[in-house]
Write a protein that holds these residues in place. Sequence first.
Motif, short mmCIF file in Angstrom:
data_model
loop_
_atom_site.label_atom_id
_atom_site.label_comp_id
_atom_site.label_asym_id
_atom_site.label_seq_id
_atom_site.Cartn_x
_atom_site.Cartn_y
_atom_site.Cartn_z
N TRP A 98 0.82 -1.21 0.00
CA TRP A 98 0.00 0.00 0.00
C TRP A 98 0.86 1.26 0.00
CZ3 TRP A 98 -4.45 -0.33 -1.90
CH2 TRP A 98 -5.26 -1.45 -1.70
N SER A 99 2.00 1.23 0.70
CA SER A 99 2.90 2.39 0.69
C SER A 99 3.39 2.65 -0.73
CB SER A 99 4.12 2.15 1.59
OG SER A 99 3.74 1.94 2.91
N ALA A 100 3.80 1.55 -1.40
CA ALA A 100 4.30 1.68 -2.77
C ALA A 100 3.19 2.15 -3.71
CB ALA A 100 4.89 0.36 -3.25
N THR A 101 1.98 1.64 -3.50
CA THR A 101 0.86 2.01 -4.37
C THR A 101 0.56 3.49 -4.27
OG1 THR A 101 -0.09 -0.20 -4.12
CG2 THR A 101 -1.58 1.53 -4.89
N ILE A 102 0.57 4.00 -3.06
CA ILE A 102 0.31 5.43 -2.88
C ILE A 102 1.39 6.24 -3.59
CG2 ILE A 102 0.27 7.29 -1.15
CD1 ILE A 102 -1.04 5.21 0.76
N PHE A 103 2.63 5.83 -3.38
CA PHE A 103 3.74 6.56 -4.01
C PHE A 103 3.65 6.46 -5.53
CE2 PHE A 103 7.81 8.44 -4.49
CZ PHE A 103 8.44 7.76 -5.51
N ASN A 104 3.42 5.26 -6.05
CA ASN A 104 3.36 5.06 -7.50
C ASN A 104 2.21 5.83 -8.13
OD1 ASN A 104 5.55 3.38 -7.33
ND2 ASN A 104 4.34 1.51 -7.25
N SER A 105 1.10 5.88 -7.42
CA SER A 105 -0.07 6.61 -7.94
C SER A 105 0.26 8.08 -8.10
CB SER A 105 -1.27 6.46 -7.00
OG SER A 105 -1.55 5.10 -6.78
N ILE A 106 0.92 8.63 -7.08
CA ILE A 106 1.30 10.05 -7.15
C ILE A 106 2.27 10.26 -8.30
CG2 ILE A 106 2.48 11.92 -5.92
CD1 ILE A 106 1.43 10.63 -3.29
N LEU A 107 3.22 9.32 -8.43
CA LEU A 107 4.23 9.44 -9.49
C LEU A 107 3.58 9.38 -10.87
CD1 LEU A 107 7.31 9.46 -10.15
CD2 LEU A 107 7.19 6.99 -10.23
N LEU A 108 2.71 8.40 -11.08
CA LEU A 108 2.06 8.24 -12.39
C LEU A 108 1.13 9.42 -12.69
CD1 LEU A 108 1.32 4.41 -12.42
CD2 LEU A 108 2.94 5.64 -13.85
N ALA A 109 0.45 9.89 -11.65
CA ALA A 109 -0.42 11.06 -11.84
C ALA A 109 0.41 12.26 -12.25
CB ALA A 109 -1.20 11.35 -10.56
N GLY A 110 1.57 12.40 -11.61
CA GLY A 110 2.45 13.51 -11.95
C GLY A 110 2.93 13.42 -13.39
N VAL A 111 3.29 12.22 -13.81
CA VAL A 111 3.76 12.02 -15.19
C VAL A 111 2.64 12.33 -16.18
CG1 VAL A 111 4.49 10.25 -16.83
CG2 VAL A 111 5.57 10.38 -14.59
N ALA A 112 1.42 11.86 -15.85
CA ALA A 112 0.28 12.09 -16.74
C ALA A 112 0.00 13.59 -16.88
CB ALA A 112 -0.95 11.36 -16.21
N ILE A 113 0.03 14.28 -15.75
CA ILE A 113 -0.22 15.73 -15.78
C ILE A 113 0.85 16.43 -16.60
CG2 ILE A 113 -0.23 17.82 -14.32
CD1 ILE A 113 -1.55 16.04 -12.12
#
Lengths: 514, 185
Positions: B35-50
Motif C-alpha cells: 500500500w505504501s508503494a501504491t500510494i507513491f506510484n499513484s502520485i508518481l504516475l499522476a504527476g507524469v500524466a499531468i
Amino acid sequence: MMTSEKTVSRAANTAQAWTRLSPVAIAYFMVKFTLRFIKEGLQTALPGLAVFIASVDNKLFWLSITLPVLLLLIVLFAALYWWNYKFRIQDNEILVDQGVFKKQRLNLNFSRVQNVNIAIPFYFSPFKLVNCIFDSAGSSKAEVNLPGVSGDFATQVRQAVFNYHRQQHDNSRSSQDVENQTETAIHDSGELVLQLDNKEAAKYGLTNMTVLVLLAAFMPFIDDIGELTKRYVIPEIEHILTFMGIELQNGKAVAAIVLLILVVAVVIGFSVLAALLRYYNFRLFDDQSKLTRFAGLLERQQISVAKHKVQSIQISQNMIARLLNRVSLSFKQFGTANFSMAASKDIMIPLLPPDKWQAISQRVFATHGGNQAFTPIHSAYVRRVFGYFWLLPIGLLCGIGGWFAPVIWFGLVLLAPLLLIIYLNYRRYGLWFDQDYAAVRSGFIGQKITLFPLYKVQKISFSQSRGQRRLGVANVQIIIASGALSLPYVPIDSVYQLTNRALYLAESDPRDWM
Amino acid sequence: MPTFSNQPIASDELPQVEQQTYEPLADNAPWESFWSATIFNSILLAGVAILLVVANIPFTLLVKLGLLLVVLVMAFSYWHTFASHKYKGVRLREQDILFKKGMFWRSVTIVPFNRIQHLETHRSPIERKLGLASLKFYTAGGAGADLKVSGLEVQRAEQIKYKVLQKAGLDLADQVEDKHDNDDI
C-alpha cells in the motif's frame, strides 16, 4: 580547609558573579569566526558567488573591496560577541551566556565533564592566558570554551571539577579520569612515550595534501589569473631565464613550466607550514590510564584521551608516506566518524617509522598481535566488481551509443585503468582477528588498517548475493563506536567465526565499551 | 576471594549465529509495503500524466517505451515485496537480537542488547490499519549502526520491546553476576 580546597574556593569565588573574558579573547573570536566563515559561510554564499563569477567583469576590483569589508565585519562581530560573552561557576555548574543576535545560555554540570583540555594560542601567551575547554564526550556539541582565562584559573576550575567527581563517585572510573587529568599540570604528565622530531612534522606536510583543496577555491578566477600570468609573470620569468644565460627556443612554454613548478612548491610549502604549526614539538605521554599529547607552534594544545575510551586505532599510510617509509597513527574515540568536531579530540601521531606503531598501540590495546598476516578476500571480487559494475554498463553504453556516434567506442579505453584500480583495491583488502582483537585493512596504493578490540563491537551484519553464496563468501560490516568497517568477499567461515567471537565478547565482557 | 578462572573457549563452543532459526514476520506485513508503494506510484504516475498533458508532450514511441519501463519496474517491485517476505525473520536470544532479510541479497544483522542506546516504536497510518508496528534499535556508531525491524504484529512488537528493555536493564544492573548463555528464547 585544605590548600587545594582553598584554591577551589578562591576560583569559585572569583567566578560566582557573571564574569567577562579578557579583551584579548576578541582575537580568539576573530580567528574562530574567520575559520567558521571559510568552512560554512562559503557554502551558503555559493549561489551568490556563482552569479558573481558568471556576470561580474572586474572580479579582482570587487574582491579588493569585499574582503576588507568582510574583515571589518568579522572584527566588529568578534568584539560584540566578546562583550556579550559572560560566564559564571556556581553550584558545580558552568554557565555561559553567549550570542549577539541569538542569545544562548549554556549549562554544563561538572558531572557531564569528561575532559578539561587546555590550549595556549600564541596570542594568549604574552598575557599568560589560556583557552580552557570543557569536553562532554559523546556529543557533537561537545565543548564549552572559556577562551582568555588565566592559567591559574583554568587549573583551579579543573581541580573543582575533580573534587566534585571525587565527592560524587569515590571509586568510579569517571572520577579517576578527571583525577588523572587534574593531576596533570598544563605541562608534561606521565612517561614520555614519543617525542617527534620537527622534521617528521614537516614530512607529514608532504604526505597530507588537503591544502590542494584550497586550490579549488581559485578555479572560478582561473581566467583572470591566466591573463595576469600571461601578461606579467611569464615575461618576467623569461627575462630571468635570459639573464641567467638560459637561451631557449620556446621561452614561453618553459616559463609556464617553471611557473607551474613554483606553484606546486608554494602549495607544498603551505602544507608543510600547516603541519609544523599543528605538530611542532610533538610529545606523547602515558600515565597508565590516559595518553596526553602536546603539540603546536602558534597554539600549544594539550589533548588527553582516557585509554578505555579509545574505540579503535587507525594506522594509515598513503602513497607519499609509503615512499617516506612512515605511517600515521590515530587513537579514535566514540563518534569520530560522524562528528567532525569530535575528530579533533582524537590523538593523532602524524608520522612515525612502521616498526614503532605496534609498541605504541599496545599501550592502549595491550595484548593485540596486530602485525600478523592478513587473510585476503576472494579473487572473485575483481571479476565480479569489474564485470558487473563497469564492463557491463560501459560496454552497453558504448555499444548503444557507438551505434549513433562511433567516437563513443573510445569510452572502452576507461576499462583498463578501472581494472587496475579494482585490482589494487583487491590486493589491499584483508582481515585479521584473534581471540580478542580484529583488524581490517583497505586501501588503494596506500593502505589503512583499523585495529579494534572485539568486545567493543556495537553491531555486526553480513550479506551475500546468490553468486557469493555459491562461492562461500560474504560482505561483512562491523560497527564500532568510532565508525563502520566493511569488507567484501570474505570467506564465510571467517565471517561466522569473527561474528560469534565478537558477539560473545561484546555480551560477556564486564568492561564498559566506553 | 572469588575463584578466578580463565579457561580458553573453543570457537565451536560459542553460540553459532549461522545455526539460528528465525521467526517469520506478520503474514500481512507485505501489504504494508504494497500500500505504501501504491500510494507513491499513484502520485508518481499522476504527476507524469499531468506533465504529459500540460507540457503537451507527444505520445511517441520513446515515451511509450519509457512508461512501459516504469510500469515493469513497479510490477517487479510488487512481486518482489511478496516473494521476499518469506526470507525475512527475527530471532530474539538471551543476549541479542538477529534480523535477516533479502531474497537476492540475503543479509543478517545482529545487535547485542547491551549495545542498545534506546528503542523506538514506529506505526505509520498503514501499519496502524493493518495492526502492525516497526521497532528501531539505536546503537552508538551513527545512523548506519541502527537496526529497523518492520512488519511485526503490534502485540509481538510490544513483547520484543519489553523483553529488550528488560534485558538491557538487567544487564546494566547485574552484568558481573550473569553468565553468558545464549540459548534461544
